[in-house]
Design an enzyme around this catalytic site. Sequence first.
Site, mmCIF file in Angstrom:
data_model
loop_
_atom_site.group_PDB
_atom_site.id
_atom_site.type_symbol
_atom_site.label_atom_id
_atom_site.label_comp_id
_atom_site.label_asym_id
_atom_site.label_seq_id
_atom_site.Cartn_x
_atom_site.Cartn_y
_atom_site.Cartn_z
ATOM 1 N N LYS A 59 0.838 -1.212 0.000
ATOM 2 C CA LYS A 59 0.000 0.000 0.000
ATOM 3 C C LYS A 59 0.867 1.254 0.000
ATOM 4 C CE LYS A 59 -2.445 -0.990 3.753
ATOM 5 N NZ LYS A 59 -1.993 -2.341 4.131
ATOM 6 N N ARG B 218 -9.353 0.638 9.501
ATOM 7 C CA ARG B 218 -8.915 -0.741 9.722
ATOM 8 C C ARG B 218 -9.920 -1.530 10.557
ATOM 9 N NH1 ARG B 218 -3.047 0.547 9.170
ATOM 10 N NH2 ARG B 218 -1.888 -1.395 8.981
ATOM 11 N N ARG C 258 11.358 -6.703 4.494
ATOM 12 C CA ARG C 258 11.174 -5.278 4.262
ATOM 13 C C ARG C 258 12.064 -4.438 5.195
ATOM 14 N NH1 ARG C 258 5.281 -2.589 4.282
ATOM 15 N NH2 ARG C 258 5.334 -2.894 6.530
ATOM 16 N N ARG D 228 11.296 -2.470 10.802
ATOM 17 C CA ARG D 228 10.251 -2.102 11.763
ATOM 18 C C ARG D 228 10.059 -3.250 12.747
ATOM 19 N NH1 ARG D 228 5.339 -0.163 7.960
ATOM 20 N NH2 ARG D 228 4.190 -1.288 9.554
ATOM 21 N N ARG E 224 -0.086 -9.868 12.933
ATOM 22 C CA ARG E 224 -0.763 -8.784 12.197
ATOM 23 C C ARG E 224 -1.774 -9.357 11.200
ATOM 24 N NH1 ARG E 224 3.836 -5.459 9.671
ATOM 25 N NH2 ARG E 224 2.216 -4.048 8.952
HETATM 26 P P1 AMP Z 1 0.984 0.489 8.635
HETATM 27 O O1 AMP Z 1 2.191 1.319 8.410
HETATM 28 O O2 AMP Z 1 -0.228 1.005 7.916
HETATM 29 O O3 AMP Z 1 1.217 -0.978 8.402
HETATM 30 O O4 AMP Z 1 0.625 0.640 10.200
HETATM 31 C C1 AMP Z 1 1.533 0.206 11.192
HETATM 32 C C2 AMP Z 1 0.811 -0.002 12.517
HETATM 33 O O5 AMP Z 1 0.221 1.242 12.948
HETATM 34 C C3 AMP Z 1 -0.344 -0.997 12.504
HETATM 35 O O6 AMP Z 1 0.079 -2.344 12.634
HETATM 36 C C4 AMP Z 1 -1.142 -0.515 13.715
HETATM 37 O O7 AMP Z 1 -0.528 -0.907 14.926
HETATM 38 C C5 AMP Z 1 -1.013 1.002 13.612
HETATM 39 N N1 AMP Z 1 -2.101 1.569 12.790
HETATM 40 C C6 AMP Z 1 -1.988 2.253 11.612
HETATM 41 N N2 AMP Z 1 -3.187 2.620 11.146
HETATM 42 C C7 AMP Z 1 -4.105 2.163 12.060
HETATM 43 C C8 AMP Z 1 -5.523 2.193 12.134
HETATM 44 N N3 AMP Z 1 -6.274 2.770 11.176
HETATM 45 N N4 AMP Z 1 -6.111 1.613 13.213
HETATM 46 C C9 AMP Z 1 -5.384 1.034 14.186
HETATM 47 N N5 AMP Z 1 -4.053 0.951 14.162
HETATM 48 C C10 AMP Z 1 -3.400 1.504 13.107
#
Ligand code: AMP
Length: 215
Positions: free
Chosen positions: A13, A88, A127, A161, A172
Amino acid sequence: MRLILFGPPGVGKGTQAKLLVDKYSLDHISTGEILREAIKQGTDLGLKAKSFMDKGELVPDEVMIGLIREVLKSDRCKSGFILDGFPRTIPQAEELSKLFDDLNIKIDKVLNMEVNEDLIINRLSKRRICGNCNALLNLLTDKIEDNDCPKCLTKDSIYQRDDDKEETIKHRFQVYNQNTSPVKGFYQSKGTLTNVDSMGDVREVFINIVNAIEN
Ligand code: AMP
């Protein structure tokens, strides 16, 4: 143009959002990036989010909804945006709909990036990110030596990360299947969901996304 980019962790994404931002001059709103930046800066939001993120859990809805409300009300979204990583959960999707109604915003498309889960578990664990320029890299495709960034050339700036470690990745996915996957049905019933085959390389997937947007 206003888009939501939807899909499981590691589907690409963030990478695709950056390409779309360049092509269509959109604002990229990545809730994950906003949270990582907040953690780096040591803000209240960062402190609230860090323990959830490190474990691969979702940050609580009330925190995320407050955050997205502030972002969407700001000027930066006036000329169109791409939302990456939000919503989410079903409560987040419902609140987002209300917020869009309040702000008189109409979403053009929700793009659902579809992939095979086993393939991306492997891809995700390889990654890496640059702590300086935020470039998204992968040991499978990028040449990284001594943790130096091949994009901005900063020394020793490449890191993994915490939530990209293999056990956390698996967790996840459980969280995605349980909480996030149902959001597809939410947008399907509204007629805004478009499925995009996202199994190919970055260029192929980008072409599929552009076709989905323009058709
Ligand atoms: P991402 O970079 O989008 O994979 O987000 C990394 C982490 O941030 C996720 O695994 C969640 O812990 C948190 N996170 C990001 N966006 C959300 C969301 N909309 N709702 C809840 N947690 C989020």
